[in-house]
Design a protein around this motif. Structure first.
Motif, mmCIF file in Angstrom:
data_model
loop_
_atom_site.group_PDB
_atom_site.id
_atom_site.type_symbol
_atom_site.label_atom_id
_atom_site.label_comp_id
_atom_site.label_asym_id
_atom_site.label_seq_id
_atom_site.Cartn_x
_atom_site.Cartn_y
_atom_site.Cartn_z
ATOM 1 N N SER A 4 0.836 -1.202 0.000
ATOM 2 C CA SER A 4 0.000 0.000 0.000
ATOM 3 C C SER A 4 0.866 1.246 0.000
ATOM 4 N N SER A 5 0.338 2.295 -0.595
ATOM 5 C CA SER A 5 1.028 3.578 -0.599
ATOM 6 C C SER A 5 1.009 4.174 0.805
ATOM 7 N N LEU A 6 2.118 4.794 1.173
ATOM 8 C CA LEU A 6 2.189 5.494 2.459
ATOM 9 C C LEU A 6 2.033 6.994 2.271
ATOM 10 N N GLY A 7 1.781 7.399 1.016
ATOM 11 C CA GLY A 7 1.496 8.795 0.731
ATOM 12 C C GLY A 7 2.701 9.698 0.563
ATOM 13 N N GLY A 8 3.885 9.157 0.697
ATOM 14 C CA GLY A 8 5.085 9.977 0.555
ATOM 15 C C GLY A 8 5.948 9.493 -0.591
ATOM 16 N N GLU A 18 12.959 10.057 -7.406
ATOM 17 C CA GLU A 18 11.940 10.027 -6.364
ATOM 18 C C GLU A 18 10.885 8.998 -6.761
ATOM 19 N N ILE A 19 10.543 8.105 -5.842
ATOM 20 C CA ILE A 19 9.528 7.084 -6.107
ATOM 21 C C ILE A 19 8.529 7.078 -4.960
ATOM 22 N N ASP A 20 7.383 6.472 -5.200
ATOM 23 C CA ASP A 20 6.359 6.372 -4.170
ATOM 24 C C ASP A 20 6.849 5.532 -3.008
ATOM 25 N N GLU A 21 6.571 6.000 -1.811
ATOM 26 C CA GLU A 21 6.871 5.228 -0.618
ATOM 27 C C GLU A 21 5.704 4.289 -0.364
ATOM 28 N N GLU A 25 8.487 -0.744 0.033
ATOM 29 C CA GLU A 25 9.597 -0.084 -0.674
ATOM 30 C C GLU A 25 10.845 0.056 0.184
ATOM 31 N N GLU A 26 10.682 0.320 1.456
ATOM 32 C CA GLU A 26 11.853 0.442 2.329
ATOM 33 C C GLU A 26 12.661 -0.857 2.332
ATOM 34 N N PHE A 27 11.957 -1.987 2.312
ATOM 35 C CA PHE A 27 12.642 -3.274 2.288
ATOM 36 C C PHE A 27 13.363 -3.486 0.954
ATOM 37 N N ARG A 28 12.735 -3.084 -0.145
ATOM 38 C CA ARG A 28 13.394 -3.190 -1.452
ATOM 39 C C ARG A 28 14.663 -2.338 -1.483
ATOM 40 N N GLN A 29 14.594 -1.153 -0.917
ATOM 41 C CA GLN A 29 15.752 -0.262 -0.897
ATOM 42 C C GLN A 29 16.897 -0.879 -0.081
ATOM 43 N N LEU A 30 16.564 -1.490 1.051
ATOM 44 C CA LEU A 30 17.585 -2.164 1.859
ATOM 45 C C LEU A 30 18.196 -3.337 1.089
ATOM 46 N N LEU A 31 17.354 -4.049 0.367
ATOM 47 C CA LEU A 31 17.829 -5.176 -0.421
ATOM 48 C C LEU A 31 18.750 -4.710 -1.544
#
Length: 191
Positions: A4-8, A18-21, A25-31
């Protein structure tokens, strides 16, 4: 759990855009950071959110693949799928995706929730290694890929893999799928 979108927004590690949060997504970025900074994957050969388009009975669907690693000639050689849930329940779907990816099949694939992982031999579908230590470093992966036997799918094999993949996508639709499956029918309970 559905993505789900977190709006940021946040800055994508690979592209710098810049991409949708979202909830995942945070987990993908860590990966992505793990693959590049700790495992040595070339940042310019690792692509995020690669669409896997397929057709079932004349209807088109799309499933986003979290990461695909390409060789120097632009051929996909490794696929990574992020999952929310027990990693083992996503292994078959990951193998199918790795067989169906445009330009593939790839010889190896990884499915992970960033706490556990399974490295898979795509040809056999077998588990090669389990746990976060299963994520191969780039040098090791290159040797594995060079030694792997990869054969293109026949039309019949592609059709079968597509149907299996579509079935798995239907179970997790909403987590990653961009498909538009109708809701599952409900049946009244007998009294």
């Amino acid at each position: 759990m559905h993505e789900s979108s977190l709006g940021g927004t946040l800055r994508d590690y690979l592209s710098g855009e810049e991409i949708d949060e979202t909830t995942f997504e945070e987990f993908r970025q860590l990966l992505a950071r793990l693959l590049v900074e700790e495992k040595g994957y070339p940042k310019d050969r690792l692509k995020a959110k690669v669409p896997l388009k397929y057709c079932v009975e004349g209807e088109e669907f799309e499933r986003i693949i979290d990461f695909v690693l390409y060789d120097g000639q632009g051929v996909p050689v490794f696929l990574v799928m992020f999952c929310a849930g027990d990693v083992s329940t996503f292994e078959r779907e990951t193998v199918c995706a790795a067989r169906l990816i445009d330009g593939g099949p790839v010889p190896y694939a990884l499915v992970t929730d960033t706490m556990d992982a399974t490295l898979l031999d795509v040809r056999s579908g077998d588990e090669v290694a389990r746990g976060m230590n299963a994520v191969p470093d780039f040098d090791r992966l290159e040797k594995m890929v060079a030694a792997a036997e990869v054969k293109p799918l026949t039309a019949e094999q592609r059709e079968k893999q597509t149907r299996v993949f579509h079935t798995y996508c239907g179970f997790v639709c909403g987590d990653h799928c961009e498909c538009t499956l109708p809701p599952m029918p409900t049946f009244p309970l007998k009294k």
